[in-house]
Scaffold this motif. Sequence first.
Motif, PDB file in Angstrom:
ATOM      1  N   PRO A 109       1.317  -0.999  -0.010  1.00  0.00           N
ATOM      2  CA  PRO A 109      -0.360   0.195  -0.023  1.00  0.00           C
ATOM      3  C   PRO A 109       0.974   1.682   0.151  1.00  0.00           C
ATOM      4  O   PRO A 109       1.884   1.232   0.756  1.00  0.00           O
ATOM      5  N   ILE A 110       0.637   2.081  -1.245  1.00  0.00           N
ATOM      6  CA  ILE A 110       1.946   3.373  -1.053  1.00  0.00           C
ATOM      7  C   ILE A 110       1.008   4.410  -1.009  1.00  0.00           C
ATOM      8  O   ILE A 110      -0.802   4.810  -1.458  1.00  0.00           O
ATOM      9  N   ALA A 111       0.635   5.630  -0.036  1.00  0.00           N
ATOM     10  CA  ALA A 111       0.020   6.691   0.636  1.00  0.00           C
ATOM     11  C   ALA A 111       0.751   8.001  -0.176  1.00  0.00           C
ATOM     12  O   ALA A 111       1.682   7.571  -0.558  1.00  0.00           O
ATOM     13  N   LEU A 112      -0.621   8.786  -0.422  1.00  0.00           N
ATOM     14  CA  LEU A 112       0.394   9.680  -1.270  1.00  0.00           C
ATOM     15  C   LEU A 112       0.235  11.592  -0.829  1.00  0.00           C
ATOM     16  O   LEU A 112      -1.339  10.519  -0.495  1.00  0.00           O
ATOM     17  N   GLY A 113       0.681  12.809  -0.551  1.00  0.00           N
ATOM     18  CA  GLY A 113      -0.357  13.689  -0.556  1.00  0.00           C
ATOM     19  C   GLY A 113      -0.817  13.312   1.259  1.00  0.00           C
ATOM     20  O   GLY A 113       0.107  12.762   2.572  1.00  0.00           O
ATOM     21  N   GLU A 114      -1.608  13.955   1.789  1.00  0.00           N
ATOM     22  CA  GLU A 114      -2.431  13.887   3.323  1.00  0.00           C
ATOM     23  C   GLU A 114      -2.911  11.988   3.559  1.00  0.00           C
ATOM     24  O   GLU A 114      -3.042  11.646   4.946  1.00  0.00           O
ATOM     25  N   ALA A 115      -2.829  11.254   2.816  1.00  0.00           N
ATOM     26  CA  ALA A 115      -2.742   9.820   2.937  1.00  0.00           C
ATOM     27  C   ALA A 115      -1.946   9.567   3.863  1.00  0.00           C
ATOM     28  O   ALA A 115      -2.619   8.473   4.783  1.00  0.00           O
ATOM     29  N   THR A 116      -1.051   9.749   4.117  1.00  0.00           N
ATOM     30  CA  THR A 116       0.254   9.534   4.848  1.00  0.00           C
ATOM     31  C   THR A 116       0.049   9.355   6.107  1.00  0.00           C
ATOM     32  O   THR A 116       0.916   9.545   6.912  1.00  0.00           O
ATOM     33  N   LYS A 117      -0.765  10.762   6.461  1.00  0.00           N
ATOM     34  CA  LYS A 117      -0.979  10.740   8.047  1.00  0.00           C
ATOM     35  C   LYS A 117      -2.119   9.343   8.203  1.00  0.00           C
ATOM     36  O   LYS A 117      -2.746   9.047  10.073  1.00  0.00           O
ATOM     37  N   THR A 118      -2.462   8.347   7.218  1.00  0.00           N
ATOM     38  CA  THR A 118      -2.790   7.214   7.888  1.00  0.00           C
ATOM     39  C   THR A 118      -2.794   5.777   8.059  1.00  0.00           C
ATOM     40  O   THR A 118      -3.012   5.005   8.303  1.00  0.00           O
ATOM     41  N   VAL A 119      -1.195   5.967   7.772  1.00  0.00           N
ATOM     42  CA  VAL A 119      -0.088   4.853   7.703  1.00  0.00           C
ATOM     43  C   VAL A 119      -0.358   4.718   9.072  1.00  0.00           C
ATOM     44  O   VAL A 119       0.081   2.692   8.836  1.00  0.00           O
ATOM     45  N   SER A 120      -0.225   4.664   9.885  1.00  0.00           N
ATOM     46  CA  SER A 120       0.027   3.879  11.432  1.00  0.00           C
ATOM     47  C   SER A 120      -1.538   3.373  11.483  1.00  0.00           C
ATOM     48  O   SER A 120      -1.139   2.310  11.846  1.00  0.00           O
ATOM     49  N   TYR A 121      -2.576   3.570  10.785  1.00  0.00           N
ATOM     50  CA  TYR A 121      -3.461   2.818  11.000  1.00  0.00           C
ATOM     51  C   TYR A 121      -3.385   1.761  10.004  1.00  0.00           C
ATOM     52  O   TYR A 121      -4.188   0.621  10.504  1.00  0.00           O
ATOM     53  N   MET A 122      -3.010   1.779   9.266  1.00  0.00           N
ATOM     54  CA  MET A 122      -2.514   0.672   7.882  1.00  0.00           C
ATOM     55  C   MET A 122      -1.771   0.108   8.653  1.00  0.00           C
ATOM     56  O   MET A 122      -1.785  -1.825   8.242  1.00  0.00           O
ATOM     57  N   MET A 123      -0.656  -0.244   9.271  1.00  0.00           N
ATOM     58  CA  MET A 123       0.040  -0.871   9.662  1.00  0.00           C
ATOM     59  C   MET A 123       0.209  -1.633  10.811  1.00  0.00           C
ATOM     60  O   MET A 123       0.196  -3.010  11.009  1.00  0.00           O
ATOM     61  N   ALA A 124      -1.212  -1.794  11.568  1.00  0.00           N
ATOM     62  CA  ALA A 124      -1.886  -2.688  12.625  1.00  0.00           C
ATOM     63  C   ALA A 124      -3.116  -3.319  11.706  1.00  0.00           C
ATOM     64  O   ALA A 124      -3.172  -4.192  11.796  1.00  0.00           O
ATOM     65  N   ASP A 125      -2.824  -3.254  10.544  1.00  0.00           N
ATOM     66  CA  ASP A 125      -3.862  -4.101   9.836  1.00  0.00           C
ATOM     67  C   ASP A 125      -3.547  -5.647   9.443  1.00  0.00           C
ATOM     68  O   ASP A 125      -2.337  -5.422   9.568  1.00  0.00           O
ATOM     69  N   THR A 126      -4.753  -6.757   9.760  1.00  0.00           N
ATOM     70  CA  THR A 126      -3.495  -8.064   9.377  1.00  0.00           C
ATOM     71  C   THR A 126      -3.676  -8.571   7.772  1.00  0.00           C
ATOM     72  O   THR A 126      -3.875  -7.527   6.856  1.00  0.00           O
ATOM     73  N   LYS A 127      -2.367  -9.428   7.214  1.00  0.00           N
ATOM     74  CA  LYS A 127      -1.870  -9.059   6.676  1.00  0.00           C
ATOM     75  C   LYS A 127      -2.103 -10.851   5.600  1.00  0.00           C
ATOM     76  O   LYS A 127      -2.412 -11.763   6.999  1.00  0.00           O
ATOM     77  N   GLY A 128      -1.551 -10.912   5.025  1.00  0.00           N
ATOM     78  CA  GLY A 128      -1.855 -12.641   4.564  1.00  0.00           C
ATOM     79  C   GLY A 128      -0.828 -12.244   3.289  1.00  0.00           C
ATOM     80  O   GLY A 128      -0.078 -11.806   2.781  1.00  0.00           O
ATOM     81  N   TYR A 129       0.158 -14.125   3.873  1.00  0.00           N
ATOM     82  CA  TYR A 129       1.318 -14.197   2.514  1.00  0.00           C
ATOM     83  C   TYR A 129       1.035 -15.331   2.295  1.00  0.00           C
ATOM     84  O   TYR A 129       0.458 -16.469   2.508  1.00  0.00           O
TER      85      TYR A 129
END
Length: 298
Positions: free
Chosen positions: A55-75
């Motif tokens: 996931p790539i955040a642009l502009g003001e979306a970078t302020k929500t990166v920490s919420y994405m980091m906590a999400d469940t991941k699949g591999y």
Amino acid sequence: MGRKRRGIPVHGWMNIDKPAGMSSAAVVGAVKRITNAQKVGHAGTLDPFATGVLPIALGEATKTVSYMMADTKGYRFTARWGQATNTDDIEGEITETSDHRPTEADILAALPGFIGQITQIPPAYSAIKINGERAYKLARKGDDVDIPAREVMIYDLTLSQLPDADHAVLDVTCGKGTYIRALARDLAKALGTCAHLVQLRRTRVGPFLEENAISLDKLEKLWQCPASFEDLLPITTPLDDIPAVAVAETQAIRVRHGNDVAVPNCADGIVCVTDGQTPLAIGTVEAGVFFPSRVFNL
């Protein structure tokens, strides 16, 4: 007077399919070059040899990166039995070998022991900080790397394929901070052998799915007409589980300036305040008052 930021204002998220042999930072650089966005960041680093959802955040979306980091991941990963490396993946040097190869029955019997909250020691070649220095830098210098064990959550772990006696393909759904290289290493130990990763693909990060990811080549072609680009997702994409609270225009003005506002009918906790259409800020509600922590400049 502040320095003017170069580039154009682009705000939102992109689901990039990271190619093998490229670092996550290099992908960010490529997206920045293609879009000419003023600010670009990523959520959840992938090793250079790995592929898949970044996931790539642009502009003001970078302020929500920490919420994405906590999400469940699949591999999806492929373990190579009988060979351990110093990096626990294909890029390292072989440090141990074993003639033992686990059977399908052996693997299936071992998997339940790695589901739930488990303890793992991250690989020596990782970005974990030891006394202020990255573990991989210490490992490259030949220093002893003593990384404390940590608890991680494995929601699901299944055997997908057995291409041959030397390899097994597995799918895992996990929580924040899980090292798949360490998971393969520890699974091999439980099976009486050793292993390293030869393939690793991330299939999901929260709402970002493998089937919706686009390559950098596709992005470059599609971005030639930014106005019609349909793969830019809202900045609130990682905030699906966070309540949205609409406020009146007078309150919206206060929030835009970073001030607290009364939200008497809102429960305590983290919320995203909007003016009804546009997200204004993320913050915390305490006793009916919203205190912004990240204000969006939209």
